[in-house]
Every structure is written in C-alpha cells, then in structure tokens.
Design a protein around this motif. Structure first.
Motif, PDB file in Angstrom:
ATOM      1  N   LEU A 146      31.675  19.673 -62.348  1.00 36.51           N
ATOM      2  CA  LEU A 146      30.622  18.839 -61.783  1.00 36.51           C
ATOM      3  C   LEU A 146      30.602  18.940 -60.259  1.00 36.51           C
ATOM      4  O   LEU A 146      29.531  18.996 -59.640  1.00 36.51           O
ATOM      5  N   LYS A 147      31.788  18.947 -59.644  1.00 36.78           N
ATOM      6  CA  LYS A 147      31.849  19.091 -58.187  1.00 36.78           C
ATOM      7  C   LYS A 147      31.355  20.473 -57.746  1.00 36.78           C
ATOM      8  O   LYS A 147      30.697  20.604 -56.712  1.00 36.78           O
ATOM      9  N   LYS A 148      31.658  21.486 -58.563  1.00 33.65           N
ATOM     10  CA  LYS A 148      31.189  22.832 -58.250  1.00 33.65           C
ATOM     11  C   LYS A 148      29.664  22.895 -58.267  1.00 33.65           C
ATOM     12  O   LYS A 148      29.045  23.646 -57.515  1.00 33.65           O
ATOM     13  N   GLU A 149      29.069  22.078 -59.129  1.00 36.12           N
ATOM     14  CA  GLU A 149      27.609  21.989 -59.200  1.00 36.12           C
ATOM     15  C   GLU A 149      27.048  21.048 -58.133  1.00 36.12           C
ATOM     16  O   GLU A 149      25.863  20.723 -58.128  1.00 36.12           O
ATOM     17  N   GLU A 150      27.921  20.588 -57.236  1.00 37.54           N
ATOM     18  CA  GLU A 150      27.567  19.782 -56.059  1.00 37.54           C
ATOM     19  C   GLU A 150      27.118  18.361 -56.395  1.00 37.54           C
ATOM     20  O   GLU A 150      26.359  17.747 -55.644  1.00 37.54           O
ATOM     21  N   TYR A 151      27.601  17.836 -57.504  1.00 33.69           N
ATOM     22  CA  TYR A 151      27.378  16.423 -57.778  1.00 33.69           C
ATOM     23  C   TYR A 151      28.331  15.590 -56.923  1.00 33.69           C
ATOM     24  O   TYR A 151      29.507  15.945 -56.737  1.00 33.69           O
ATOM     25  N   VAL A 152      27.836  14.480 -56.414  1.00 38.68           N
ATOM     26  CA  VAL A 152      28.675  13.500 -55.722  1.00 38.68           C
ATOM     27  C   VAL A 152      29.171  12.527 -56.792  1.00 38.68           C
ATOM     28  O   VAL A 152      28.371  11.993 -57.566  1.00 38.68           O
ATOM     29  N   LEU A 153      30.482  12.304 -56.847  1.00 36.19           N
ATOM     30  CA  LEU A 153      31.060  11.511 -57.930  1.00 36.19           C
ATOM     31  C   LEU A 153      31.623  10.182 -57.437  1.00 36.19           C
ATOM     32  O   LEU A 153      32.200  10.102 -56.345  1.00 36.19           O
ATOM     33  N   GLY A 154      31.451   9.156 -58.251  1.00 31.37           N
ATOM     34  CA  GLY A 154      31.997   7.839 -57.939  1.00 31.37           C
ATOM     35  C   GLY A 154      32.572   7.184 -59.180  1.00 31.37           C
ATOM     36  O   GLY A 154      32.336   7.625 -60.308  1.00 31.37           O
ATOM     37  N   LEU A 155      33.319   6.114 -58.963  1.00 35.49           N
ATOM     38  CA  LEU A 155      33.893   5.339 -60.057  1.00 35.49           C
ATOM     39  C   LEU A 155      33.634   3.862 -59.791  1.00 35.49           C
ATOM     40  O   LEU A 155      33.889   3.374 -58.691  1.00 35.49           O
ATOM     41  N   ALA A 156      33.127   3.168 -60.796  1.00 33.81           N
ATOM     42  CA  ALA A 156      32.909   1.723 -60.720  1.00 33.81           C
ATOM     43  C   ALA A 156      33.552   1.095 -61.944  1.00 33.81           C
ATOM     44  O   ALA A 156      33.090   1.303 -63.070  1.00 33.81           O
ATOM     45  N   THR A 157      34.627   0.365 -61.734  1.00 26.02           N
ATOM     46  CA  THR A 157      35.378  -0.206 -62.842  1.00 26.02           C
ATOM     47  C   THR A 157      35.591  -1.698 -62.635  1.00 26.02           C
ATOM     48  O   THR A 157      35.714  -2.166 -61.494  1.00 26.02           O
ATOM     49  N   ASN A 158      35.661  -2.424 -63.726  1.00 26.32           N
ATOM     50  CA  ASN A 158      36.016  -3.845 -63.643  1.00 26.32           C
ATOM     51  C   ASN A 158      37.518  -4.041 -63.622  1.00 26.32           C
ATOM     52  O   ASN A 158      38.009  -5.165 -63.661  1.00 26.32           O
ATOM     53  N   ASP A 159      38.260  -2.933 -63.574  1.00 29.43           N
ATOM     54  CA  ASP A 159      39.708  -2.979 -63.424  1.00 29.43           C
ATOM     55  C   ASP A 159      40.049  -3.166 -61.944  1.00 29.43           C
ATOM     56  O   ASP A 159      39.177  -3.141 -61.068  1.00 29.43           O
ATOM     57  N   ASP A 160      41.323  -3.326 -61.666  1.00 23.26           N
ATOM     58  CA  ASP A 160      41.834  -3.448 -60.306  1.00 23.26           C
ATOM     59  C   ASP A 160      41.682  -2.109 -59.568  1.00 23.26           C
ATOM     60  O   ASP A 160      41.924  -1.047 -60.144  1.00 23.26           O
ATOM     61  N   GLU A 161      41.274  -2.159 -58.313  1.00 19.81           N
ATOM     62  CA  GLU A 161      41.050  -0.935 -57.545  1.00 19.81           C
ATOM     63  C   GLU A 161      42.304  -0.080 -57.431  1.00 19.81           C
ATOM     64  O   GLU A 161      42.265   1.142 -57.641  1.00 19.81           O
TER      65      GLU A 161
END
Length: 238
Positions: free
Chosen positions: A116-131
């Motif tokens: 996915l990064k090679k395809e130049e997508y910017v990635l993020g994570l949003a979780t209700n867990d502890d950072e």
C-alpha cells in the motif's frame, strides 16, 4: 485509463482489522476471568456473560463493550463485576495480563502495508485502544513505520463512532475526507467513517456479521488482504 487515483489515504481500525480479535483477546479474557474468579467455574461463566464473553466457547459476544468501547469503559464495567477487588489490584492484574498478550495478525501485515505504501497511500490508525498500547502492538510486528498517523482514545480526540480521530488524520495529512478510506470491522468504525465523509470498507475479520456492516459500508471484504484489489475496483467505478 484512470487519470488520477480516487483514494489517497487509508485509516485503519486495529483490533479485528489488523489483528484477529478473537484469537488475540479471547485467551486473554479467559485467563483474566480465571485469575479474578480464583478458578471458580460458575463465577467465570456468569461474570464472563455479564462482560459479553462466552467462556465455554472462548469467544466475545458481539455486544461486548470490550469490542467497540475504550479500555476505560471496559475497566469500569469490570470493576462493577468484581467489587471485592480493590481498584489498584484490579488495574495491576488488568495491565499485567494485557501487556503479555500476543497480537495475532489477521494476515501477514508487512507485505500488505508495504504494498500500500509502495502505491503511495498515506496510512493511519484510529483505535479506541490506548495509544501507547497500539504503538507497542504495531512495533512488535514491525509495521509502525508504515503509519503516518496514529490515534487512540486517549490521544486527545473523542472515541469512535465520533469521527474526530478520522478528521484529525485528514488535517494532519492534508487529505480530503472523500479521498480517504476508513477500514474497520465494527459498526462503530464505519459510522465514524460515514460521519467523516469517507469511503467505508467493512472487514469480516472481526466479530460483527456482514448484515450489520453492510448498513454502513461502501465495500465489504473478507480481510485487509483483499483491500487493494477492492479499492482498485472502486476506483474504476468513479
């Protein structure tokens, strides 16, 4: 020919999306109940069901607060069920068992995220867990480096299904919501994505069934291993 890519950013949920929820957390919950109940089987079963956990089948029930809630919300529920334990001792047991839990990947994460990064997508994570727990889990699998944004329930944003974490991702990365994909295994994830104005992808690697997710998802896939192909199909249809 596709003139430009419709989607530029992808923000993932963690548990049930990147990591197999039942395989990771059901053994933890079973062990926690054994400790807190002193191996009393009747206590284990009753308290388990009260917390949305089927001990006999070693699985969380879809309505469990542990699935879509925050650790603090679940701990409050746990404390209510085990009032004979002091808050200090209960927190100690909770933290010790949680930190020792091995995260089981839904699919091998490195090749999926690297592609996915090679395809130049910017990635993020949003979780209700502890950072910090989320960072530790991703680091343990060697994939934290692929994420341009990470937020937990204690990162200063409201927890999902509020869209605040997702909007923060867009602000940081300077992407528009309509250029962004929210990928999650629960209604809470997808509702947050809808509220943020994002394209929503439901994965069937969590506890929620497809009939629940289809109410909020633009696309349903088995797991994140099918994500890139699914987005390519959606891109062609723009």
């Amino acid at each position: 020919m596709i003139e430009r890519k419709r989607f530029k950013g992808i923000i993932f949920d963690k548990d049930g999306t990147l990591f197999d929820f039942q395989s990771t957390w059901a053994p933890w919950m079973a062990n926690l109940l054994k400790v807190l109940c002193g191996e009393n089987k009747e206590c284990i079963r009753q308290k388990g069901y009260s917390l949305g956990f089927d001990f006999d089948n070693r699985s969380f029930l879809a309505e469990s607060l542990f699935i879509a809630g925050t650790p603090d919300q679940f701990f409050d529920q746990l404390q209510h069920q085990f009032q004979e334990w002091s808050e200090k001792d209960l927190k100690k047991v909770f933290a010790k068992t949680t930190e020792a839990t091995e995260q089981i990947e839904v699919v091998s994460l490195v090749p999926v995220l690297a592609k996915l990064k090679k395809e130049e997508y910017v990635l993020g994570l949003a979780t209700n867990d502890d950072e910090e727990d989320a960072k530790r889990h991703l680091s343990g699998k060697g994939v934290l480096k692929y994420f341009d944004f990470l937020a937990g329930f204690n990162s200063g944003y409201r927890a999902k299904p509020d869209p605040e974490m997702l909007i923060a991702f867009c602000i940081k990365t300077q992407l528009l919501p309509q250029e962004t994909v929210m990928v999650g295994d629960s209604a809470s994830d997808l509702i947050a994505g809808k509220r943020a104005g994002m394209f929503t992808v439901g994965v069937l690697s969590g506890v929620a069934k497809s009939e629940i997710l289809t109410q909020y998802a633009n696309l349903i896939i088995k797991n994140i291993g099918e994500l890139q192909e699914g987005l390519e199909r959606a891109n062609i249809k723009q």
